[in-house]
Design a protein around this motif. Structure first.
Motif, PDB file in Angstrom:
ATOM      1  N   SER A  27       0.811  -1.220   0.000  1.00 16.37           N
ATOM      2  CA  SER A  27       0.000   0.000   0.000  1.00 16.37           C
ATOM      3  C   SER A  27       0.842   1.268   0.000  1.00 16.37           C
ATOM      4  O   SER A  27       0.318   2.372   0.122  1.00 16.37           O
ATOM      5  N   HIS A  28       2.149   1.125  -0.188  1.00  9.52           N
ATOM      6  CA  HIS A  28       3.047   2.281  -0.120  1.00  9.52           C
ATOM      7  C   HIS A  28       3.318   2.827  -1.510  1.00  9.52           C
ATOM      8  O   HIS A  28       3.545   2.075  -2.453  1.00  9.52           O
ATOM      9  N   PRO A  32       6.013   9.526  -6.989  1.00 11.06           N
ATOM     10  CA  PRO A  32       4.786  10.296  -7.250  1.00 11.06           C
ATOM     11  C   PRO A  32       4.023   9.862  -8.492  1.00 11.06           C
ATOM     12  O   PRO A  32       2.798  10.034  -8.559  1.00 11.06           O
ATOM     13  N   ASP A  33       4.724   9.308  -9.489  1.00  5.72           N
ATOM     14  CA  ASP A  33       4.057   8.890 -10.725  1.00  5.72           C
ATOM     15  C   ASP A  33       3.562   7.445 -10.691  1.00  5.72           C
ATOM     16  O   ASP A  33       2.977   6.982 -11.676  1.00  5.72           O
ATOM     17  N   LEU A  34       3.812   6.745  -9.602  1.00  4.61           N
ATOM     18  CA  LEU A  34       3.479   5.322  -9.525  1.00  4.61           C
ATOM     19  C   LEU A  34       2.533   5.053  -8.371  1.00  4.61           C
ATOM     20  O   LEU A  34       2.717   5.570  -7.268  1.00  4.61           O
ATOM     21  N   SER A  35       1.549   4.212  -8.622  1.00  2.00           N
ATOM     22  CA  SER A  35       0.609   3.826  -7.579  1.00  2.00           C
ATOM     23  C   SER A  35       1.180   2.684  -6.745  1.00  2.00           C
ATOM     24  O   SER A  35       2.105   1.986  -7.177  1.00  2.00           O
ATOM     25  N   PRO A  36       0.638   2.456  -5.562  1.00  2.00           N
ATOM     26  CA  PRO A  36       1.057   1.299  -4.764  1.00  2.00           C
ATOM     27  C   PRO A  36       0.798  -0.007  -5.515  1.00  2.00           C
ATOM     28  O   PRO A  36      -0.127  -0.101  -6.343  1.00  2.00           O
ATOM     29  N   SER A  37       1.597  -1.017  -5.230  1.00  2.00           N
ATOM     30  CA  SER A  37       1.474  -2.281  -5.961  1.00  2.00           C
ATOM     31  C   SER A  37       0.093  -2.908  -5.772  1.00  2.00           C
ATOM     32  O   SER A  37      -0.456  -3.493  -6.708  1.00  2.00           O
ATOM     33  N   GLY A  38      -0.464  -2.793  -4.581  1.00  2.00           N
ATOM     34  CA  GLY A  38      -1.787  -3.359  -4.346  1.00  2.00           C
ATOM     35  C   GLY A  38      -2.850  -2.729  -5.229  1.00  2.00           C
ATOM     36  O   GLY A  38      -3.799  -3.401  -5.658  1.00  2.00           O
ATOM     37  N   TRP A  39      -2.705  -1.434  -5.507  1.00  2.00           N
ATOM     38  CA  TRP A  39      -3.665  -0.773  -6.387  1.00  2.00           C
ATOM     39  C   TRP A  39      -3.579  -1.345  -7.794  1.00  2.00           C
ATOM     40  O   TRP A  39      -4.607  -1.542  -8.451  1.00  2.00           O
ATOM     41  N   HIS A  40      -2.378  -1.595  -8.283  1.00  2.00           N
ATOM     42  CA  HIS A  40      -2.234  -2.144  -9.631  1.00  2.00           C
ATOM     43  C   HIS A  40      -2.923  -3.498  -9.755  1.00  2.00           C
ATOM     44  O   HIS A  40      -3.568  -3.790 -10.768  1.00  2.00           O
ATOM     45  N   GLN A  81      -4.029   4.422   1.001  1.00  2.00           N
ATOM     46  CA  GLN A  81      -4.830   4.471   2.228  1.00  2.00           C
ATOM     47  C   GLN A  81      -6.198   3.838   2.042  1.00  2.00           C
ATOM     48  O   GLN A  81      -6.825   3.408   3.015  1.00  2.00           O
ATOM     49  N   GLN A  82      -6.672   3.795   0.797  1.00  2.00           N
ATOM     50  CA  GLN A  82      -8.006   3.277   0.517  1.00  2.00           C
ATOM     51  C   GLN A  82      -8.029   1.788   0.187  1.00  2.00           C
ATOM     52  O   GLN A  82      -9.101   1.206   0.052  1.00  2.00           O
ATOM     53  N   LEU A  83      -6.858   1.175   0.068  1.00  2.00           N
ATOM     54  CA  LEU A  83      -6.816  -0.243  -0.283  1.00  2.00           C
ATOM     55  C   LEU A  83      -7.351  -1.108   0.852  1.00  2.00           C
ATOM     56  O   LEU A  83      -7.197  -0.771   2.036  1.00  2.00           O
ATOM     57  N   PRO A  84      -7.957  -2.224   0.505  1.00  2.00           N
ATOM     58  CA  PRO A  84      -8.379  -3.166   1.558  1.00  2.00           C
ATOM     59  C   PRO A  84      -7.178  -3.805   2.245  1.00  2.00           C
ATOM     60  O   PRO A  84      -6.034  -3.632   1.822  1.00  2.00           O
ATOM     61  N   ASP A  85      -7.447  -4.545   3.300  1.00  2.00           N
ATOM     62  CA  ASP A  85      -6.412  -5.325   3.980  1.00  2.00           C
ATOM     63  C   ASP A  85      -5.667  -6.204   2.971  1.00  2.00           C
ATOM     64  O   ASP A  85      -6.263  -6.713   2.012  1.00  2.00           O
ATOM     65  N   PHE A  86      -4.374  -6.370   3.174  1.00  2.00           N
ATOM     66  CA  PHE A  86      -3.535  -7.096   2.228  1.00  2.00           C
ATOM     67  C   PHE A  86      -4.084  -8.491   1.937  1.00  2.00           C
ATOM     68  O   PHE A  86      -4.247  -8.883   0.774  1.00  2.00           O
ATOM     69  N   HIS A  87      -4.376  -9.259   2.960  1.00  2.00           N
ATOM     70  CA  HIS A  87      -4.842 -10.637   2.752  1.00  2.00           C
ATOM     71  C   HIS A  87      -6.212 -10.661   2.082  1.00  2.00           C
ATOM     72  O   HIS A  87      -6.479 -11.529   1.235  1.00  2.00           O
TER      73      HIS A  87
END
Length: 385
Positions: A27-28, A32-40, A81-87
């Motif tokens: 979620s990190h 600035p030009d890249l989204s968190p890996s979970g978002w992708h 910050q808006q991503l769900p829990d990792f698992h």
């Protein structure tokens, strides 16, 4: 391998890469030009859901997922910050991917198939979408490594200067560029058409680390005459003096950082991590220029270029529509970027999947972007005297 098997392979590729990031990093936002890996990951799965369930099966999707995973609706700095829990995210993504594969298999046997399913178009579209986000995830991992990697033992780089006498000749004449085949090509590759080139010489391989170091040692980052007005303005604002993936532990002793961590700089390997402005400046320093994307494609199709697929190669021209361009299957992939602010890159990097390493594939980014795995191949208008 069937199209469904290939899609499953790419689904797993992205899912595994994000799973490997773990709870500490998914979620990190590392650039600035890249989204968190979970978002992708969530975006890739949502995209599957959208085309399969909402467009083809006419089943509206949840508004919450749309607001998070559609770029236009989601403020990039807030995505982590808006991503769900990792698992929960990993479990949801795996379930949705399997369900989408099941639905696609059923849809294939429908005698009244949706136009997007004909010729395997949607399968190829989703595979390529995953492939592009896989490389973007590698960008994000490399940015994380830049913040964490320790220096490695290095040797001073030798200084080399490019030589036009080592170039290959592309004869003047008519050449076919673009792609017309159904399925895989994106809308901006359509349609195949003939262009006339005056002929040029192109470096037989991308510019090397030692050659770019020669530019640095010759004051390339301080010499106003080598830079365009836009490039010089960027340089004064950015205040950089080396490629984006280079780091210096001791004066003159450079190493580079990749998604795998710190690495030694090999003198003959292509320089990586430069933007359009830097590519144009080093070309000017070498008495050369950037190739037009048509020159690059014609030379590639003629079998003239070596070292393709190691770094994306900046081309001289802005991204533009080919004759008769029609946006497909939606307006947002190419159309917004015909703005004279995005420049074409060709070829692919070490982290580009083979499915998009075709001669007609057109990548495009703004001139100041340095987080790409991008380098440059030089061109000259005529043979040296």
């Amino acid at each position: 391998m069937s199209s469904l098997e290939r899609l499953a392979r790419y689904q797993r590729l992205v899912l595994d890469l994000v799973t490997d990031e773990g709870t500490d990093h998914y979620s990190h936002q590392f650039h600035p030009d890249l989204s968190p890996s979970g978002w992708h990951l969530g975006h890739c799965v949502f995209t599957e859901n959208y085309w399969i369930r909402e467009v083809i099966e006419a089943q509206p999707l949840a508004a919450a997922n749309r607001d998070l995973y559609v770029p236009e609706f989601s403020y990039k700095p807030a995505r982590g910050q808006q991503l769900p829990d990792f698992h929960d995210l990993i479990d949801w993504a795996g379930r949705e991917q399997r369900e989408n594969s099941r639905r696609l298999q059923q849809l294939q046997h429908n005698p009244r198939r949706h136009p997007l399913l004909r010729g395997g178009y949607l399968h190829d579209f989703l595979i390529q979408h995953y492939a592009q986000h896989y490389e973007t995830l590698c960008y994000a991992r490399a940015q994380r490594q830049l913040q964490q990697a320790s220096a490695v033992p290095v040797r001073p780089l030798p200084v080399r200067r490019p030589n036009a006498r080592d170039a290959v000749t592309l004869a003047g004449g008519d050449y076919a560029v673009g792609q017309t085949a159904p399925g895989r090509p994106y809308d901006n590759e359509h349609s195949r058409h003939t262009i006339t080139l005056a002929g040029c010489r192109l470096a037989h391989r991308p510019l090397s680390n030692a050659e770019f170091f020669g530019f640095m040692e010759d004051g390339g980052y301080e010499r106003r005459e080598l830079w365009s007005d836009a490039g010089w303005h960027w340089l004064q604002t950015a205040a950089v003096a080396r490629p984006g993936y280079w780091r210096c532990d001791d004066p003159g002793h450079y190493f580079q950082v990749s998604p795998a961590g710190a690495e030694r700089l090999r003198p003959g390997a292509p320089v990586v991590g430069i933007n359009y402005h830097e590519a144009a400046a080093v070309a000017a320093w070498a008495g050369a220029r950037l190739p037009h994307e048509h020159e690059w494609e014609a030379a590639t199709r003629s079998g003239l270029l070596q070292g393709r697929g190691q770094v994306w190669e900046w081309c001289a021209n802005a991204f533009y529509p080919y004759p008769g361009f029609q946006a497909y299957p939606y307006d947002g992939y190419s159309l917004p970027y015909f703005d004279n602010a995005h420049f074409v890159l060709r070829g692919g990097s070490r982290y580009t999947r083979r499915v998009i390493k075709r001669p007609s594939f057109r990548n495009y980014y703004e001139a100041d972007k340095r987080h790409l795995f991008a380098g440059v191949r030089l061109a000259w208008d005529s043979p040296p005297a």
